[in-house]
Design a protein around this motif. Structure first.
Motif, PDB file in Angstrom:
ATOM      1  N   ARG A  85       0.837  -1.208   0.000  1.00 30.95           N
ATOM      2  CA  ARG A  85       0.000   0.000   0.000  1.00 30.95           C
ATOM      3  C   ARG A  85       0.868   1.253   0.000  1.00 30.95           C
ATOM      4  N   ALA A  86       1.900   1.261   0.829  1.00 29.05           N
ATOM      5  CA  ALA A  86       2.788   2.427   0.899  1.00 29.05           C
ATOM      6  C   ALA A  86       3.573   2.596  -0.392  1.00 29.05           C
ATOM      7  N   TYR A  87       3.985   1.499  -1.005  1.00 26.94           N
ATOM      8  CA  TYR A  87       4.744   1.536  -2.253  1.00 26.94           C
ATOM      9  C   TYR A  87       3.908   2.150  -3.381  1.00 26.94           C
ATOM     10  N   ARG A  88       2.645   1.784  -3.425  1.00 28.90           N
ATOM     11  CA  ARG A  88       1.763   2.280  -4.491  1.00 28.90           C
ATOM     12  C   ARG A  88       1.378   3.740  -4.306  1.00 28.90           C
ATOM     13  N   ALA A  89       1.410   4.228  -3.076  1.00 34.27           N
ATOM     14  CA  ALA A  89       1.011   5.619  -2.803  1.00 34.27           C
ATOM     15  C   ALA A  89       1.904   6.207  -1.703  1.00 34.27           C
ATOM     16  N   PRO A  90       3.189   6.459  -2.008  1.00 28.65           N
ATOM     17  CA  PRO A  90       4.104   6.923  -0.965  1.00 28.65           C
ATOM     18  C   PRO A  90       3.720   8.257  -0.328  1.00 28.65           C
ATOM     19  N   LEU A  91       2.989   9.082  -1.038  1.00 30.29           N
ATOM     20  CA  LEU A  91       2.582  10.370  -0.472  1.00 30.29           C
ATOM     21  C   LEU A  91       1.434  10.237   0.532  1.00 30.29           C
ATOM     22  N   ARG A  92       0.820   9.067   0.600  1.00 27.75           N
ATOM     23  CA  ARG A  92      -0.314   8.851   1.512  1.00 27.75           C
ATOM     24  C   ARG A  92       0.058   7.925   2.671  1.00 27.75           C
ATOM     25  N   GLU A  97      -1.566   7.892   6.214  1.00 30.41           N
ATOM     26  CA  GLU A  97      -2.893   7.318   6.398  1.00 30.41           C
ATOM     27  C   GLU A  97      -2.856   5.822   6.731  1.00 30.41           C
ATOM     28  N   GLU A 157       7.708   6.599  -8.236  1.00 28.01           N
ATOM     29  CA  GLU A 157       7.659   8.060  -8.314  1.00 28.01           C
ATOM     30  C   GLU A 157       7.122   8.592  -6.990  1.00 28.01           C
ATOM     31  N   ASP A 158       7.499   9.780  -6.635  1.00 30.21           N
ATOM     32  CA  ASP A 158       7.049  10.476  -5.424  1.00 30.21           C
ATOM     33  C   ASP A 158       7.578   9.865  -4.129  1.00 30.21           C
TER      34      ASP A 158
END
Length: 136
Positions: A14-21, A24, A70-71
């Motif tokens: 989950r963190a890998y797919r959306a590092p900016l989130r 949460e 990315e990000d």
């Protein structure tokens, strides 16, 4: 508290797919929302190592040779000043590359001193399973 490898991998995905989130996402061990995900670039081209840990309970996982999304927060590759990367970052006498003090201390500050959670050993005794071949 569940401090199992598979739980950490699930949360890492989950963190890998959306590092900016990442703020949460709850820690699989203590449920606090204080996770950190930092990638150390090994080679130019967004390939490196992942350090993923909780700043509350100080448990986490380390994954090697992963694509950097990315990000994501990245510690850049450290390039030897003496070898010009002729020997994959090592000097001709095969020692470690020269690391400027400011970059080394930045790395220590950014990657926490956490206790790694390791994969469970398969009960079957089959050691041929590669535990680092997860695809995200």
């Amino acid at each position: 508290m569940a401090n199992e490898w598979n739980d950490w991998i699930s949360v890492y995905e989950r963190a890998y797919r959306a590092p900016l989130r990442i703020a949460e996402i709850s820690c699989p061990n203590c449920r606090c929302k204080t996770l950190e995900l930092v990638f150390t670039e090994k080679l130019p081209g967004r390939i490196g190592y992942a350090s993923f840990w909780c700043n509350t309970c100080m448990f986490g996982i380390h994954l090697s040779r992963t694509e950097i999304p990315e990000d994501a927060e990245v510690i850049p590759a450290l390039v030897s000043r003496t070898s010009d990367r002729e020997h994959d970052g090592a000097t001709p006498d095969n020692s470690q590359p020269d690391i400027p003090k400011n970059e080394d201390s930045a790395h220590e500050k950014r990657v926490g001193d956490y206790t790694p959670v390791w994969p469970d050993t398969p009960d079957s005794g089959d050691e041929s399973e590669d535990t680092e071949s997860e695809v995200f």
